[in-house]
Design an enzyme around this catalytic site. Structure first.
Site, PDB file in Angstrom:
ATOM      1  N   ASP A   1       0.837  -1.205   0.000  1.00  0.00           N
ATOM      2  CA  ASP A   1       0.000   0.000   0.000  1.00  0.00           C
ATOM      3  C   ASP A   1       0.870   1.252   0.000  1.00  0.00           C
ATOM      4  O   ASP A   1       0.638   2.211  -0.738  1.00  0.00           O
ATOM      5  CB  ASP A   1      -1.001  -0.014   1.170  1.00  0.00           C
TER       6      ASP A   1
ATOM      7  N   ASP B   1       0.878  -1.237 -13.497  1.00  0.00           N
ATOM      8  CA  ASP B   1      -0.046  -0.300 -14.149  1.00  0.00           C
ATOM      9  C   ASP B   1       0.137   1.117 -13.596  1.00  0.00           C
ATOM     10  O   ASP B   1       0.077   2.098 -14.339  1.00  0.00           O
ATOM     11  CB  ASP B   1      -1.511  -0.731 -13.952  1.00  0.00           C
TER      12      ASP B   1
HETATM   13 MG    MG Z   1      -1.945  -6.084 -15.586  1.00  0.00          MG
END
Ligand code: MG
Ligand code: IPM
Length: 366
Positions: free
Chosen positions: A226, A254
């Site tokens: 996190d 991403d």
């Molecule tokens: Mg992916």
């Protein structure tokens, strides 16, 4: 005996923009090979188009062929047409089966901001200019592959479950890859886990520390996932190499992609113990723009560069492809996904084919 400079490559274009971009990436691959490398290209259906033609996302014949070649180049798989199939039958299952079947456990996802694109990032230019991170994602284990898994009825309620497990050898081998790569870069590895909650990642942290004793010259830090997600958007340049498990790596890559301006720029290489590799752009099939000559071919073209570097032992060709991409961006060529909000005069919006043409022209001029 096989000629040193002759290589077999299985090309799996896949679906959506994956299939659309692939012929363009192949043009770059062939232009880069010139007379020096002889490429033997084979093609097969993969993903959704394989479901349509053969009933499965990857036939056993395709996997066998993939296991025999020097490298596999994948476009992208999936799309709305196959979204409602059960998980076992989805196009994505072909990709997971291919990664596992080739034992490509180390997934290298560089997030590199090309200088001319720093302004295309949604983050402040000074945060991302000069960014060069390498995410090393474990690719054949963890919760993606753990058993038992399923959805069943328990006490009259539907219950879904997966298993998040790693054995120490799986952690060791990917960690070694990360340390080795860090040695060729800025010498820093950050291992990402959730050791405050999940036992499996407590083991992850312990094993990473043990492997580190052979790599004392590399600086090692640990971060909870996190916090890592937050640090990636707060101060991304603090990272050099990030090593993490399959699912955390999926998510963080991403995030890292967006730092570079667009998912349309991100290549990846997945390597096994013998450096046979699987190469694929990080982006998906983008069904909304597929077939319209809008897709950015650069992630697949940069995946071709990685293929030359890691599986064909031709790092100079990899460098020349990357340099050509850099110059093309420098000259102002942009596909829609990397267009600045307020384009200056020297910015030229191009389609998939023209972007490829200018990359090839740069390659041939160098
Ligand atoms: Mg992916
Ligand atoms: C990726 C993708 C895949 C993954 C999907 C398509 C199975 O998101 O390569 O990052 O989750 O690994």
């Amino acid at each position: 005996m096989k000629a040193q400079n002759s290589h077999s490559i299985l090309v799996l274009p896949g679906d959506g923009i994956g299939a659309e971009v692939m012929p363009h990436a192949i043009r770059v691959m062939e232009a880069a090979a010139g007379n020096r490398i002889s490429l033997r290209l084979e093609y097969a259906d993969f993903g959704g188009c394989s479901i349509d033609r053969h009933g499965v996302p990857m036939t056993t014949e395709t996997l066998t062929r993939a296991q025999c070649v020097d490298a596999v180049l994948v476009g992208a798989v999936g799309g709305p047409k196959w979204d409602d199939l059960p998980v076992e039958k989805k196009p994505e299952k072909g990709l997971l089966g291919l990664r596992a079947g080739l034992d490509c456990f180390a997934n290298l996802r560089p997030a590199l901001t090309f200088a001319p694109l720093a302004e295309a990032s949604t983050l402040k230019t000074e945060l991302v200019a000069g960014l060069d991170i390498l995410i090393v994602r474990e690719l054949t284990g963890g919760v993606y592959f753990g058993n038992p898994r399923g959805v069943e009825v328990r006490d009259n309620l539907r219950y879904g479950f997966n298993t998040f497990g790693y054995d120490e050898s799986e952690i060791q081998r990917v960690t070694k890859v990360a340390f080795e790569l860090a040695r060729k870069r800025r010498g820093k590895v950050c291992s990402v886990d959730k050791a405050n909650v999940l036992e499996v990642t407590q083991l992850w942290r312990d094993v990473v520390k043990e492997v580190h004793s052979d790599y004392a010259d590399v600086e090692l830090s640990h971060m909870y996932v996190d916090n890592a997600a937050m640090q990636l958007v707060r101060e991304p340049k603090q990272f050099d190499v990030i090593v993490t498990g399959n699912m955390f790596g999926d998510i963080l890559s991403d995030v890292a992609a967006m730092l570079t301006g667009s998912l349309g720029m991100l290549p990846s290489a997945s390597l096994n113990a013998s450096s046979r590799g699987l190469y694929e752009p990080v982006h998906g099939t983008a069904p909304d723009i597929a077939g319209k000559n809008l897709a950015n071919p650069l992630a697949t073209i940069l995946s071709v560069a990685m293929l030359y570097r890691y599986s064909l032992d031709a790092p100079d060709i990899a460098d020349s492809i990357e340099a050509a991409v850099d110059r093309v961006l420098e000259h102002g060529y942009r596909t829609g996904d990397i267009m600045p909000l307020n384009p200056s005069e020297n910015i030229v919006r191009v389609g998939t084919d023209q972007m490829t043409d200018v990359v090839i022209a740069e390659l041939e001029a160098s």
